[in-house]
Design a protein around this motif. Structure first.
Motif, PDB file in Angstrom:
ATOM      1  N   SER A 102      27.673  44.099  32.465  1.00 55.98           N
ATOM      2  CA  SER A 102      28.876  44.929  32.361  1.00 55.98           C
ATOM      3  C   SER A 102      28.735  46.358  32.278  1.00 55.98           C
ATOM      4  O   SER A 102      29.176  47.228  33.139  1.00 55.98           O
ATOM      5  CB  SER A 102      29.849  44.554  31.326  1.00 55.98           C
ATOM      6  OG  SER A 102      30.273  43.261  31.473  1.00 55.98           O
ATOM      7  N   SER A 135      25.708  39.196  29.440  1.00 62.24           N
ATOM      8  CA  SER A 135      26.888  39.710  29.948  1.00 62.24           C
ATOM      9  C   SER A 135      27.362  40.945  29.706  1.00 62.24           C
ATOM     10  O   SER A 135      27.815  41.808  30.662  1.00 62.24           O
ATOM     11  CB  SER A 135      28.005  38.687  29.679  1.00 62.24           C
ATOM     12  OG  SER A 135      29.186  39.027  30.003  1.00 62.24           O
ATOM     13  N   GLU A 136      27.124  41.478  28.251  1.00 61.18           N
ATOM     14  CA  GLU A 136      27.668  42.811  28.023  1.00 61.18           C
ATOM     15  C   GLU A 136      26.576  43.747  28.975  1.00 61.18           C
ATOM     16  O   GLU A 136      27.115  44.922  29.442  1.00 61.18           O
ATOM     17  CB  GLU A 136      27.367  43.147  26.430  1.00 61.18           C
ATOM     18  CG  GLU A 136      28.658  42.466  25.993  1.00 61.18           C
ATOM     19  CD  GLU A 136      28.709  42.891  24.443  1.00 61.18           C
ATOM     20  OE1 GLU A 136      27.506  43.245  23.957  1.00 61.18           O
ATOM     21  OE2 GLU A 136      29.538  42.192  23.624  1.00 61.18           O
ATOM     22  N   TYR A 163      40.356  40.827  37.784  1.00 58.64           N
ATOM     23  CA  TYR A 163      40.619  42.161  37.022  1.00 58.64           C
ATOM     24  C   TYR A 163      41.995  41.864  36.355  1.00 58.64           C
ATOM     25  O   TYR A 163      42.154  41.986  35.273  1.00 58.64           O
ATOM     26  CB  TYR A 163      40.699  43.465  37.936  1.00 58.64           C
ATOM     27  CG  TYR A 163      41.034  44.771  37.189  1.00 58.64           C
ATOM     28  CD1 TYR A 163      40.535  44.871  35.991  1.00 58.64           C
ATOM     29  CD2 TYR A 163      42.080  45.349  37.724  1.00 58.64           C
ATOM     30  CE1 TYR A 163      40.961  46.262  35.513  1.00 58.64           C
ATOM     31  CE2 TYR A 163      42.572  46.493  37.131  1.00 58.64           C
ATOM     32  CZ  TYR A 163      41.909  46.909  36.089  1.00 58.64           C
ATOM     33  OH  TYR A 163      42.275  48.063  35.420  1.00 58.64           O
ATOM     34  N   ARG A 199      41.698  39.690  33.678  1.00 57.73           N
ATOM     35  CA  ARG A 199      41.064  40.198  32.473  1.00 57.73           C
ATOM     36  C   ARG A 199      42.188  40.921  31.714  1.00 57.73           C
ATOM     37  O   ARG A 199      42.303  40.814  30.617  1.00 57.73           O
ATOM     38  CB  ARG A 199      40.122  41.019  33.087  1.00 57.73           C
ATOM     39  CG  ARG A 199      38.694  41.034  32.729  1.00 57.73           C
ATOM     40  CD  ARG A 199      38.226  40.567  31.507  1.00 57.73           C
ATOM     41  NE  ARG A 199      36.930  39.488  32.017  1.00 57.73           N
ATOM     42  CZ  ARG A 199      36.325  39.005  31.102  1.00 57.73           C
ATOM     43  NH1 ARG A 199      36.464  39.452  29.993  1.00 57.73           N
ATOM     44  NH2 ARG A 199      35.203  38.191  31.713  1.00 57.73           N
ATOM     45  N   GLU A 208      35.801  44.125  31.396  1.00 57.69           N
ATOM     46  CA  GLU A 208      34.782  43.326  30.742  1.00 57.69           C
ATOM     47  C   GLU A 208      33.996  43.729  29.591  1.00 57.69           C
ATOM     48  O   GLU A 208      33.717  42.967  28.833  1.00 57.69           O
ATOM     49  CB  GLU A 208      33.814  42.666  31.839  1.00 57.69           C
ATOM     50  CG  GLU A 208      34.545  41.895  32.921  1.00 57.69           C
ATOM     51  CD  GLU A 208      33.582  40.779  33.838  1.00 57.69           C
ATOM     52  OE1 GLU A 208      32.329  41.385  33.785  1.00 57.69           O
ATOM     53  OE2 GLU A 208      34.039  40.023  34.331  1.00 57.69           O
TER      54      GLU A 208
END
Ligand code: ADP
Length: 438
Positions: A217, A213-214, A407, A410, A281
């Motif tokens: 992003s 996931s990182e 967004y 988040r 993120e």
């Protein structure tokens, strides 16, 4: 019967057993009663005078056989009592007393439940039977006693064997239980090992997921960043082409360049939104915590958003905040509220769009409510997914990217708060942002 000489004690013993048997006592109890009687008889005879023995059946309640031994010598209780103390263990009750008629010992034993009922006829029968009974010699009595002793010994042996057998069975059972316990322990250990391994695997997997996931992003952030420059260039160039000071364009050319300009405007919006979300993120947003004056923030929002709320049918209301302030990141918070207010304006054709703030349980709650199209219940969570737009929902202006709400959520998360929506299609929506006061 009367006890005159020592020999009579044997007779009494024998008689006692016969009576006990006749009224239905079990063999051991017959022996107990006979032994008790012979002991009491012996001690009572020693008081000096003849003693009388009487057998009485008490039929009230639990049928009980009572045997009374009486000696006319007065005041013998003190002498007799201690000598027959042990006899009490052979019968249910034992009383020793000095009466008007002399010294009396009275003992009783209850009949077992299995004993036949003692009707008056049966009592007569017993009496007759006993009258016919001729007591034997002391030798007979001794031999009887021996027989009884042997029977008692046999019984004790049988009981001991039973006990040994029960012990063996118990040991066997214990072994079985231990084996079962060991087996269960092993199985449990095995299962535990499995669970531990499973958890380790889960940890690995979630670590991999987090890394993936990182990476996503980071990739998005980089790509968006790289895309921004060329898109901005396209926008600038098409503006230049459309500039009245540039060479004139044919009408078809002008239409096409205008199309390029508006498309690249949309593209820039998308790239900007993507970049924002990817940054949030990737954890690249560091909130700047500070005391925030809500009146000032609300004033700014009023100023910047009023130009967007151009429809006369829609009242644009920014209330006075009902809480002075909070400690948070002002820029991020304002960005979230602006985002929600812009959506509300976009989806409300008439009625009102309203922003309010109040204190709730030590937190601050902001509500952005509108009387717009509303959102169907089954879509209310999906609108927080990237790129999701309610099918068929028509924004009154702009195209939107479907990235605004993910967004916003988040950012609210980064501020340690929560964002939720309540909405009724056709009536309107209320988005609630809850932030901690400090
Ligand atoms: P965008 O507004 O750019 O489409 P958002 O993530 O902000 O993306 O919103 C996603 C979708 O949620 C919108 O397309 C719309 O369908 C729905 N939505 C958001 N806010 C409202 C609102 N106030 N009233 C009705 N629908 C809304």
């Amino acid at each position: 019967m009367r006890l005159r000489v020592e020999q009579d004690v044997f007779v009494a013993r024998h008689l006692g057993r016969e009576v006990a048997r006749a009224v239905g006592m079990e063999q051991q109890d017959q022996t107990r009663l006979a032994t008790a009687l012979s002991e009491v008889g012996r001690v009572m005879l020693a008081l000096g005078e003849d003693a009388d023995v009487a057998f009485v059946m008490e039929l009230n309640g639990v049928p009980t056989l009572r045997v009374a031994v009486e000696n006319p010598s007065p005041g013998g209780a003190a002498e007799v009592g201690p000598q027959i103390a042990q006899v009490g263990r052979l019968v249910d009750t034992l009383e020793v007393g000095d009466g008007e008629t002399g010294t009396v010992v009275s003992m009783a034993r209850r009949l077992p439940a299995s004993a036949p009922r003692l009707t008056p006829e049966r009592m007569d029968e017993i009496r007759t039977g006993l009258a016919e009974h001729v007591p034997g010699t002391p030798l007979d009595e001794l031999s009887d006693q021996n027989q009884q002793l042997i029977a008692a010994l046999d019984e004790v042996r049988a009981q001991r064997d039973d006990l040994a057998r029960l012990n063996a069975e118990l040991e066997e059972t214990n072994r079985g239980v231990m084996a079962l316990y060991n087996q269960l322990s092993e199985e449990l250990e095995e299962t535990n090992r499995g669970v531990v391994a499973l958890y380790a695997e889960l940890d690995d997997k979630s670590e991999q997921l987090r890394e993936a996931s990182e990476a996503k992003s980071r990739f998005l952030a980089n790509v968006s960043h790289e895309l921004r420059a060329p898109v901005t260039a396209v926008i600038g160039l098409s503006r230049l082409l459309l500039d009245p000071a540039s060479d004139p364009l044919g009408s078809e050319q002008r239409r096409q360049v205008e199309l390029i300009s508006s498309s690249s405007g949309d593209l820039l919006n998308l790239v900007n939104d993507l970049l924002d979300l990817a940054k949030a993120e990737a954890g690249r947003i560091e909130p700047q915590w500070a005391e925030v004056d809500l009146r000032a923030v609300f004033g700014q929002l009023r100023g910047t958003l009023r130009p967007l709320a151009t429809r006369p049918e829609v009242d644009f209301v920014i209330e006075e905040p009902r809480v002075a302030g909070l400690r948070t990141d002002e820029v991020l918070m304002a960005r979230v509220l602006r985002n929600l207010l812009t959506n509300a304006i976009k989806f409300t054709a008439e009625g009102e769009v309203r922003l309010a703030a109040r204190a709730v349980d030590g937190d601050v709650e902001f509500t952005v409510s509108d009387t717009g199209t509303g959102i169907p219940a089954d879509q209310q969570e999906r609108i927080f997914e990237e790129f999701y737009q309610v099918p068929g929902s028509q924004a009154l202006m702009g195209k939107g990217t479907g990235l605004g709400l993910p967004y916003a959520r988040r950012l609210v998360g980064i501020l340690n708060g929560g964002l939720r929506v309540e909405s009724v299609p056709g009536e309107g929506s209320t988005f609630t942002v809850r932030l901690p006061v400090s």
